[in-house]
Design an enzyme around this catalytic site. Structure first.
Site, PDB file in Angstrom:
ATOM      1  N   LYS A 178     -37.916  51.351  38.613  1.00 54.09           N
ATOM      2  CA  LYS A 178     -37.191  50.831  39.778  1.00 54.09           C
ATOM      3  C   LYS A 178     -36.213  49.727  39.386  1.00 54.09           C
ATOM      4  O   LYS A 178     -36.583  48.745  38.739  1.00 54.09           O
ATOM      5  CB  LYS A 178     -38.184  50.294  40.804  1.00 54.09           C
ATOM      6  CG  LYS A 178     -37.554  49.837  42.117  1.00 54.09           C
ATOM      7  CD  LYS A 178     -38.630  49.302  43.066  1.00 54.09           C
ATOM      8  CE  LYS A 178     -38.062  48.918  44.417  1.00 54.09           C
ATOM      9  NZ  LYS A 178     -39.124  48.289  45.255  1.00 54.09           N
ATOM     10  N   CYS A 186     -37.409  53.158  47.241  1.00 55.26           N
ATOM     11  CA  CYS A 186     -37.371  52.068  48.217  1.00 55.26           C
ATOM     12  C   CYS A 186     -36.018  51.376  48.343  1.00 55.26           C
ATOM     13  O   CYS A 186     -35.039  52.002  48.740  1.00 55.26           O
ATOM     14  CB  CYS A 186     -38.484  51.069  47.918  1.00 55.26           C
ATOM     15  SG  CYS A 186     -38.970  50.094  49.356  1.00 55.26           S
ATOM     16  N   GLU A 224     -44.339  54.828  47.245  1.00 54.64           N
ATOM     17  CA  GLU A 224     -44.357  53.685  46.328  1.00 54.64           C
ATOM     18  C   GLU A 224     -45.608  52.838  46.578  1.00 54.64           C
ATOM     19  O   GLU A 224     -46.023  52.660  47.732  1.00 54.64           O
ATOM     20  CB  GLU A 224     -43.109  52.840  46.599  1.00 54.64           C
ATOM     21  CG  GLU A 224     -42.931  51.661  45.673  1.00 54.64           C
ATOM     22  CD  GLU A 224     -41.785  50.757  46.103  1.00 54.64           C
ATOM     23  OE1 GLU A 224     -41.446  50.725  47.309  1.00 54.64           O
ATOM     24  OE2 GLU A 224     -41.224  50.078  45.233  1.00 54.64           O
TER      25      GLU A 224
END
Ligand code: NAG
Ligand code: NAG
Ligand code: NAG
Ligand code: NAG
Ligand code: NAG
Length: 506
Positions: free
Chosen positions: A183, A216, A83
């Site tokens: 995300k 993440c 990321e």
């Protein structure tokens, strides 16, 4: 340098391909992840032009390209990058704009950016990535910033008329854009928007079937991660991340492995390499094996390539079940409900109950009790969670260990409900040091750790001296207790933990 090697070794590379691919065992594939030392914009809040934004991003993409070539030389069929690895981080909403590529919905149009370069504007990064995948015939998973114009008729549309998404994209080995994931669980990223609806993203490969995609902070949440895995019955996932390590329970490699074990999946996790920001820890994980990189000392990126089996169902867990049933530690399990029946050990230990104390661990108020003897059983409770430990120290060092429990809402740097049992090495011999970040230990301990969790989602952590990983001998539910057992460890124990996430109470 890469050019020279390539030029002179073309023949060699071809030969290598054949050998490696012939070597891929049936039911296996070769995966790669790259821990990237991102070249950061020194002043990310300053406004810049698209041209200079592309200049910076191309410097990172040059490294990506070298690593794709290196991975494919080793037979990799898929490679995952971290990321924020192309543009970096700490932008504002305005300053990130020149770094954003436009991206169409992959399902609304079949697009190969390398072959159809001018179909859309502002797609230079996607174009370069697509060509990397095509040229090297490899599946490519990358994270970048994207923009998507929106209308004010859309009530989620930001006032400036566009969304900014933290986005993972996937290219097939022919360079076609086959998936994009936006995300969901942003981690204080003011440059980006949460998508108006949750993306459940999967893509298909000829060598290993379906992969899920998330990024993440998502790894800690039900949406989209847990739902995605359940919905598609996934056995593989790709995971670009930019994860700041936090011991004792949330170091990158520690939690990545726990996730692969808990869900019985393969996880391809690529982190940023910035030890100065606490970021390192990537790996290729199967439910029973981990190939990791963790390095706080040097400043170099790292390519990990590993051949792994396509995870199919229940094999690994069954192994664990059998090893447990004839475990010599069984008789030491001592629970309240069967205390009178057969619990001689507890009586011996009952002569002096060890002290209970509170301490802050990862911003949560844990209740602790120390290990006092060479062997014994201890228990500690908080709210409705009781954790118990039966232990045998293989040699008694001058190190302090404590069993901690937390059952509550974590509220610092994110809000999420945690139920955790953890045996930790304390920082010093002082009780107030329990919960501190510790990276070295010498003491080896045989143990069985268990807790009566109210959630089914328990992540087993087993971290050894020097931030290395180990696997439990047994993991699983026994009535309403989740149990982890480990004997015969070869190195010092930093943390043995059962990290439960009670998603409904977030
Ligand atoms: C980015 O921001 C975080 C927190 O605001 C800070 O700790 C970090 O040092 C910053 N990183 C860079 C590269 O500026
Ligand atoms: C790209 O931008 C140029 C200049 O603004 C514009 O003329 C052109 O129509 C745009 N092309 C597409 C495909 O949007
Ligand atoms: C905005 O709405 C108009 C009219 O409904 C439509 O033509 C246009 O495509 C929309 N733009 C976007 C970015 O959705
Ligand atoms: C931690 O919890 C205990 C018991 O609830 C309480 O007595 C103590 O004050 C708390 N400590 C902190 C720092 O909040
Ligand atoms: C866990 O065990 C303790 C002690 O026996 C009990 O008070 C508590 O209710 C149990 N929790 C659950 C969720 O069953």
């Amino acid at each position: 340098m890469a050019d020279i090697i390539l030029g002179s070794c073309c023949m060699l590379v071809l030969v290598c391909f054949q050998v490696l691919f012939a070597d891929v065992h049936r039911g296996h594939y070769i995966a790669a992840v790259y821990e990237h030392r991102v070249i950061l914009n020194p002043n990310p809040t300053a406004i810049t032009s698209r041209r200079s934004a592309l200049q910076l991003m191309n410097r990172n993409l040059d490294i990506y390209e070298e690593q794709v070539i290196a991975a494919v030389k080793q037979g990799a069929q898929i490679i995952v990058f971290p990321e924020d690895g192309i543009q970096g981080f700490n932008f504002t909403r305005t300053s990130i704009y020149p770094y954003l590529d436009f991206i169409p919905y992959p399902d609304s149009v079949t697009w190969n950016p390398c072959k159809e370069e001018y179909l859309f504007n502002d797609t230079e990064v996607l174009h370069r990535l697509s060509c990397m995948a095509l040229k090297n015939q490899v599946f490519l998973v990358v994270n970048l910033g994207t923009k998507q114009p929106c209308n004010h008729s859309d009530r989620h549309c930001p006032p400036d008329g566009r969304y900014h998404f933290n986005t993972n994209v996937v290219f097939s080995d022919s360079g076609t854009l086959i998936a994009r994931y936006r995300k969901q669980n942003l981690y204080f990223e003011r440059a980006f928007d949460t998508p108006p609806e949750v993306d459940y993203t999967v893509f298909n490969t000829p060598f290993a079937g379906k992969f899920g995609v998330f990024t993440c902070f998502d790894i800690l949440f039900y949406e989209p991660t847990v739902k995605l895995i359940k919905k598609y019955n996934l056995k593989q996932a790709v995971y670009p991340t930019a994860w700041m390590n936090q011991l004792p329970l949330l170091s990158a490699v520690e939690f990545q492995q726990a996730f692969a074990v808990a869900f019985n999946i393969n996880l391809l996790a690529a982190n940023i390499h910035r030890p100065d920001l606490g970021m390192t820890g990537s790996g290729i994980y199967t439910p029973s094996e981990s190939f990791i990189y963790y390095n706080m000392e040097n400043d170099k990126g790292k390519l990990i390539v590993a051949q792994i089996p396509i995870t199919s169902g229940h094999e690994t867990n069954n192994n664990m079940q059998t090893s447990f049933s004839n475990s010599p530690m069984d008789h030491q399990i001592c629970r309240k409900e069967d205390q009178e029946a057969h619990c001689e050990k507890a009586e011996k230990g009952a002569q002096e109950a060890p002290p209970i104390f509170h301490g802050e661990m990862m911003y949560d108020n844990f209740t602790f009790t120390p290990i006092m003897e060479a062997e014994g059983e201890i228990q500690v409770c908080s709210n409705t969670l009781c954790c118990s430990l039966s232990y045998q120290r293989l040699f008694v060092s001058k190190e302090l260990y404590a069993l901690g429990v937390f059952d509550g809402l974590h509220t610092v740097h994110g809000t999420y409900y945690v139920q955790a049992c953890a045996l930790v090495k304390c920082g010093t011999l002082d009780y107030t040091s329990c919960g501190q970040e510790v990276t070295k230990a010498t003491e080896r301990i045989d143990f069985q750790l268990q807790g009566n969790f109210s959630t089914a989602f328990v992540f087993p952590l087993l971290l050894k001296s020097g931030i290395t990983l180990d696997f439990a001998d047994y993991l699983g539910w026994e009535k309403n207790h989740y149990v982890m057992q480990k004997k015969g460890a070869s190195s010092g124990l930093i943390t043995a933990g059962l990290y439960g996430r009670w998603y409904e109470k977030d």
